[in-house]
Design an enzyme around this catalytic site. Structure first.
Site, PDB file in Angstrom:
ATOM      1  N   CYS A 289       0.821  -1.223   0.000  1.00 50.42           N
ATOM      2  CA  CYS A 289       0.000   0.000   0.000  1.00 50.42           C
ATOM      3  C   CYS A 289       0.853   1.270   0.000  1.00 50.42           C
ATOM      4  O   CYS A 289       0.530   2.246  -0.693  1.00 50.42           O
ATOM      5  CB  CYS A 289      -0.975   0.002   1.168  1.00 50.42           C
TER       6      CYS A 289
ATOM      7  N   ASP B 196      -7.554   5.428  -1.404  1.00 52.98           N
ATOM      8  CA  ASP B 196      -7.174   4.185  -0.718  1.00 52.98           C
ATOM      9  C   ASP B 196      -6.419   3.252  -1.663  1.00 52.98           C
ATOM     10  O   ASP B 196      -6.993   2.750  -2.636  1.00 52.98           O
ATOM     11  CB  ASP B 196      -8.440   3.491  -0.199  1.00 52.98           C
TER      12      ASP B 196
ATOM     13  N   HIS C 279      -5.540   0.265  -1.147  1.00 49.73           N
ATOM     14  CA  HIS C 279      -5.840  -1.147  -0.888  1.00 49.73           C
ATOM     15  C   HIS C 279      -6.881  -1.721  -1.854  1.00 49.73           C
ATOM     16  O   HIS C 279      -7.197  -2.915  -1.790  1.00 49.73           O
ATOM     17  CB  HIS C 279      -6.345  -1.317   0.552  1.00 49.73           C
TER      18      HIS C 279
END
Length: 460
Positions: free
Chosen positions: A293, A417, A419
């Site tokens: 990440c 994000d 992820h």
């Protein structure tokens, strides 16, 4: 972008530059090139010039009092009507409209010429062959004008023809300035959306000459358009991307612009400035789910510097990031090829090593303190405008902005994000919150956080 009561007219097409030289002496070459460009200017002003509205059967002869090959188009037709005609044709040519959204106020046209000419019979002529040099290249004309939506086609075409003639003159100047003996560097048009009141402008650069060798040219342009010298407004990477053109690399750009912003009492928005690419898990045939990440957040930051023209280096992959950390002495050789996490300090080191970009680090002893960092983050986005990488615990995210009230202290964070593991589906990404506004409770209230705040270089 362009205001809603205006329309962009864009004309693209090739013009052939052919020039026969009897000598390689500079004055002769310049004279012949000037004559060739004069002939092209006459061609642009001739009755044989034709504009074809893309994805439609509409053909326009702009120099024949706007004679149009369509029952529904006349010289007094408004540009809005022409836009509707183009939109209607596009919708009937597609099986279904999967995406709903705003229609782009852009009318694209092809630049064409009639080739049918009267055949004149004449007696054979003999030419004595001598040594000649021949210059031949294609000029990629790309001309843009912005007009009111109710402007008539006649007036709009007049502006387009004037812009085409001006572009040819600028191409002529650039061609002569950058000639090397009989080698012609193709002049290319780039469009830039500058701060108001300037708006959309076109600049001609020679192909093959890197931005690093055009500093003097850009300084003159900055002076002409009254631009500050601390931001690369006119580098090629900063060229305006027309919304009807897809990106070729497949990455989503700037998904946050499709979000509704939160409303806080006396709150103000402080957002990332410019374009970036959304990098996340599983892209580029790389399975980094569960450990990459921070690498992806770093890639998003690198893409911002590339998209704004501050650097020319491509976005680094995981191996190149790891090699950079080994090169600066932060990691051992066996780090390359591993699946080890990195954090904000490593992101700072890589930005400096690969891009020459410096960063500030903000330390937060626990997540609950992030709610009080509104002023620092607001100032960062106001002054620097770069994406911020934040790491805490085993997670990393990218902060793209804050909505912050100075009076109440209320704050919301705009989060990208890394992820996410799915396809580049904008609707899923925004609807499911992979790019979205989060409250202070989003952070682990007890975790320790480091924030890497990249600083924007001051360069032209």
């Amino acid at each position: 972008m362009v205001v809603s009561d205006s329309i962009i007219l864009r004309v693209k097409g090739p013009l052939e530059l052919k020039c026969q030289l009897d000598s390689t002496k500079v004055p002769h070459i310049q004279s012949m090139i000037n004559k060739t460009f004069e002939a092209l200017c006459s061609k642009v002003k001739s009755d044989s010039l034709v504009l074809n509205v893309c994805n439609s059967p509409v053909f326009i002869w702009p120099n024949k009092d706007v004679f149009a090959k369509s029952d529904n188009i006349t010289a007094n037709t408004s540009c809005m009507d022409l836009l509707h005609f183009q939109t209607d044709q596009e919708s009937t040519s597609k099986k279904s409209g999967k995406k709903k959204g705003k229609k782009n106020s852009i009318i694209n046209m092809n630049l064409m010429t009639e080739v049918t000419e009267p055949v004149l019979s004449s007696a054979p002529v003999l030419h004595r062959s001598t040594k000649h040099h021949f210059i031949h290249t294609i000029l990629p004309m790309d001309c843009v004008v912005t007009v009111p939506i109710d402007e008539t086609l006649k007036v709009a075409c007049g502006r387009l023809m004037g812009a085409l003639s001006s572009q040819l003159c600028e191409m002529q100047t650039v061609t002569l300035q950058h000639m090397k003996e009989t080698v012609v560097l193709v002049p290319q048009a780039f469009h830039f959306l500058l701060p108001e009141p300037t708006g959309l402008v076109t600049v001609i650069y020679p192909a093959g000459v890197p931005d690093s060798q055009l500093d003097v040219v850009r300084k003159e342009l900055h002076h002409r358009f009254e631009l500050p010298d601390d931001k690369p407004y006119l580098k090629r990477a900063n060229a305006f991307h027309f919304p009807d053109e897809p990106y070729k690399d497949g990455y989503l750009r700037t998904p946050h612009v499709n979000l509704n912003h939160p409303t806080l009492e006396n709150g103000k928005l402080y957002l990332v400035q410019g374009v970036y690419c959304y990098h996340h898990y599983m892209q580029d045939h790389m399975d980094d789910n569960g450990w990459g990440c921070a690498y992806r957040s770093l890639q998003t930051i690198c893409s911002w510097f590339l998209c704004q023209g501050y650097v020319e280096q491509a976005v680094p992959n995981h191996k190149e990031i790891q090699e950079a950390l080994v090169a600066v002495g932060d990691k051992q050789n066996n780090f390359v090829g591993s699946r080890q996490w990195i954090g904000s300090i490593e992101v700072q080191a890589v930005l400096n090593q690969l891009l020459g970009v410096t960063s500030k680090i903000m330390f937060v002893s626990q997540g609950s303190e992030l709610a009080s960092k509104g002023r620092e983050l607001a100032n960062h986005f106001l002054e620097e405008g770069t994406p911020v990488m934040i790491g805490g615990g085993v997670l990393a995210h990218t902060i793209l902005g804050v909505s912050w009230s100075e009076t109440s202290g209320q704050i919301r964070f705009l989060i990208l994000d890394p992820h996410y593991t799915g396809a580049e589906d904008l609707q899923v990404i925004t609807d499911k919150g992979w790019c979205g506004w989060k409250g202070p409770e989003f952070w682990d209230q007890n975790a320790y956080y480091n924030l890497c705040l990249p600083l924007r270089p001051k360069t032209i």
